[in-house]
Design a protein around this motif. Sequence first.
Motif, PDB file in Angstrom:
ATOM      1  N   MET A 163       0.854  -1.173   0.000  1.00  0.00           N
ATOM      2  CA  MET A 163       0.000   0.000   0.000  1.00  0.00           C
ATOM      3  C   MET A 163       0.902   1.239   0.000  1.00  0.00           C
ATOM      4  O   MET A 163       1.805   1.347   0.801  1.00  0.00           O
ATOM      5  N   THR A 164       0.611   2.150  -0.905  1.00  0.00           N
ATOM      6  CA  THR A 164       1.422   3.361  -1.004  1.00  0.00           C
ATOM      7  C   THR A 164       1.027   4.353   0.079  1.00  0.00           C
ATOM      8  O   THR A 164      -0.034   4.231   0.704  1.00  0.00           O
ATOM      9  N   ASP A 165       1.882   5.331   0.278  1.00  0.00           N
ATOM     10  CA  ASP A 165       1.594   6.376   1.269  1.00  0.00           C
ATOM     11  C   ASP A 165       0.317   7.133   0.913  1.00  0.00           C
ATOM     12  O   ASP A 165      -0.467   7.485   1.782  1.00  0.00           O
ATOM     13  N   GLN A 166       0.110   7.358  -0.370  1.00  0.00           N
ATOM     14  CA  GLN A 166      -1.080   8.085  -0.810  1.00  0.00           C
ATOM     15  C   GLN A 166      -2.348   7.272  -0.521  1.00  0.00           C
ATOM     16  O   GLN A 166      -3.340   7.807  -0.041  1.00  0.00           O
ATOM     17  N   GLU A 167      -2.299   5.967  -0.803  1.00  0.00           N
ATOM     18  CA  GLU A 167      -3.447   5.101  -0.525  1.00  0.00           C
ATOM     19  C   GLU A 167      -3.746   5.058   0.971  1.00  0.00           C
ATOM     20  O   GLU A 167      -4.904   5.108   1.382  1.00  0.00           O
ATOM     21  N   LEU A 168      -2.691   4.983   1.765  1.00  0.00           N
ATOM     22  CA  LEU A 168      -2.851   4.971   3.213  1.00  0.00           C
ATOM     23  C   LEU A 168      -3.468   6.280   3.703  1.00  0.00           C
ATOM     24  O   LEU A 168      -4.370   6.280   4.534  1.00  0.00           O
ATOM     25  N   SER A 169      -3.005   7.389   3.159  1.00  0.00           N
ATOM     26  CA  SER A 169      -3.556   8.696   3.531  1.00  0.00           C
ATOM     27  C   SER A 169      -5.036   8.793   3.192  1.00  0.00           C
ATOM     28  O   SER A 169      -5.834   9.312   3.976  1.00  0.00           O
ATOM     29  N   VAL A 170      -5.401   8.278   2.030  1.00  0.00           N
ATOM     30  CA  VAL A 170      -6.807   8.301   1.612  1.00  0.00           C
ATOM     31  C   VAL A 170      -7.654   7.459   2.556  1.00  0.00           C
ATOM     32  O   VAL A 170      -8.726   7.884   2.994  1.00  0.00           O
ATOM     33  N   ARG A 171      -7.161   6.263   2.911  1.00  0.00           N
ATOM     34  CA  ARG A 171      -7.906   5.392   3.833  1.00  0.00           C
ATOM     35  C   ARG A 171      -8.064   6.045   5.196  1.00  0.00           C
ATOM     36  O   ARG A 171      -9.143   6.009   5.792  1.00  0.00           O
ATOM     37  N   LEU A 172      -6.983   6.648   5.703  1.00  0.00           N
ATOM     38  CA  LEU A 172      -7.057   7.306   7.011  1.00  0.00           C
ATOM     39  C   LEU A 172      -8.019   8.494   6.989  1.00  0.00           C
ATOM     40  O   LEU A 172      -8.745   8.723   7.957  1.00  0.00           O
ATOM     41  N   GLU A 173      -8.025   9.224   5.901  1.00  0.00           N
ATOM     42  CA  GLU A 173      -8.949  10.356   5.770  1.00  0.00           C
ATOM     43  C   GLU A 173     -10.395   9.866   5.757  1.00  0.00           C
ATOM     44  O   GLU A 173     -11.264  10.462   6.376  1.00  0.00           O
ATOM     45  N   ARG A 174     -10.654   8.748   5.061  1.00  0.00           N
ATOM     46  CA  ARG A 174     -12.007   8.174   5.049  1.00  0.00           C
ATOM     47  C   ARG A 174     -12.418   7.726   6.441  1.00  0.00           C
ATOM     48  O   ARG A 174     -13.557   7.943   6.857  1.00  0.00           O
ATOM     49  N   ILE A 175     -11.497   7.117   7.170  1.00  0.00           N
ATOM     50  CA  ILE A 175     -11.796   6.683   8.538  1.00  0.00           C
ATOM     51  C   ILE A 175     -12.105   7.885   9.414  1.00  0.00           C
ATOM     52  O   ILE A 175     -13.072   7.883  10.174  1.00  0.00           O
ATOM     53  N   ALA A 176     -11.291   8.922   9.299  1.00  0.00           N
ATOM     54  CA  ALA A 176     -11.504  10.122  10.099  1.00  0.00           C
ATOM     55  C   ALA A 176     -12.847  10.773   9.771  1.00  0.00           C
ATOM     56  O   ALA A 176     -13.585  11.185  10.670  1.00  0.00           O
ATOM     57  N   THR A 177     -13.193  10.841   8.494  1.00  0.00           N
ATOM     58  CA  THR A 177     -14.469  11.415   8.076  1.00  0.00           C
ATOM     59  C   THR A 177     -15.639  10.593   8.612  1.00  0.00           C
ATOM     60  O   THR A 177     -16.612  11.136   9.131  1.00  0.00           O
ATOM     61  N   MET A 178     -15.516   9.265   8.512  1.00  0.00           N
ATOM     62  CA  MET A 178     -16.567   8.385   9.011  1.00  0.00           C
ATOM     63  C   MET A 178     -16.721   8.521  10.527  1.00  0.00           C
ATOM     64  O   MET A 178     -17.832   8.592  11.036  1.00  0.00           O
ATOM     65  N   LEU A 179     -15.608   8.583  11.216  1.00  0.00           N
ATOM     66  CA  LEU A 179     -15.644   8.732  12.666  1.00  0.00           C
ATOM     67  C   LEU A 179     -16.320  10.031  13.060  1.00  0.00           C
ATOM     68  O   LEU A 179     -17.185  10.050  13.942  1.00  0.00           O
ATOM     69  N   CYS A 180     -15.963  11.115  12.409  1.00  0.00           N
ATOM     70  CA  CYS A 180     -16.586  12.409  12.708  1.00  0.00           C
ATOM     71  C   CYS A 180     -18.088  12.373  12.455  1.00  0.00           C
ATOM     72  O   CYS A 180     -18.867  12.870  13.257  1.00  0.00           O
ATOM     73  N   SER A 181     -18.478  11.767  11.356  1.00  0.00           N
ATOM     74  CA  SER A 181     -19.891  11.670  11.020  1.00  0.00           C
ATOM     75  C   SER A 181     -20.656  10.851  12.058  1.00  0.00           C
ATOM     76  O   SER A 181     -21.735  11.246  12.501  1.00  0.00           O
ATOM     77  N   LEU A 182     -20.089   9.725  12.432  1.00  0.00           N
ATOM     78  CA  LEU A 182     -20.759   8.868  13.412  1.00  0.00           C
ATOM     79  C   LEU A 182     -20.817   9.515  14.793  1.00  0.00           C
ATOM     80  O   LEU A 182     -21.822   9.390  15.485  1.00  0.00           O
ATOM     81  N   ILE A 183     -19.781  10.201  15.156  1.00  0.00           N
ATOM     82  CA  ILE A 183     -19.772  10.870  16.459  1.00  0.00           C
ATOM     83  C   ILE A 183     -20.824  11.971  16.497  1.00  0.00           C
ATOM     84  O   ILE A 183     -21.492  12.159  17.508  1.00  0.00           O
ATOM     85  N   GLU A 184     -20.985  12.695  15.403  1.00  0.00           N
ATOM     86  CA  GLU A 184     -22.012  13.735  15.350  1.00  0.00           C
ATOM     87  C   GLU A 184     -23.407  13.151  15.521  1.00  0.00           C
ATOM     88  O   GLU A 184     -24.287  13.782  16.093  1.00  0.00           O
ATOM     89  N   GLN A 185     -23.610  11.927  15.029  1.00  0.00           N
ATOM     90  CA  GLN A 185     -24.907  11.279  15.156  1.00  0.00           C
ATOM     91  C   GLN A 185     -25.165  10.812  16.583  1.00  0.00           C
ATOM     92  O   GLN A 185     -26.294  10.743  17.025  1.00  0.00           O
TER      93      GLN A 185
END
Length: 69
Positions: free
Chosen positions: A1-23
Amino acid sequence: MTDQELSVRLERIATMLCSLIEQEKTKEHYTTAEIANILGRAESTVREWARGGRIWAEKRQSGRGRSRE
């Protein structure tokens, strides 16, 4: 997994976490079990993310078990 792919996955996780926490009712602190439940992951995975610095976390003052602090 490249650094860019890892960054994208981490950003998706962070976005999902923020969304779920807001709910959910927002709390100041969450346990690893609560985060694992919110994200649909194993608690051990959340602990590994914390150990690896992928998410910010800190231990309770007492270190183990249910703390009264």
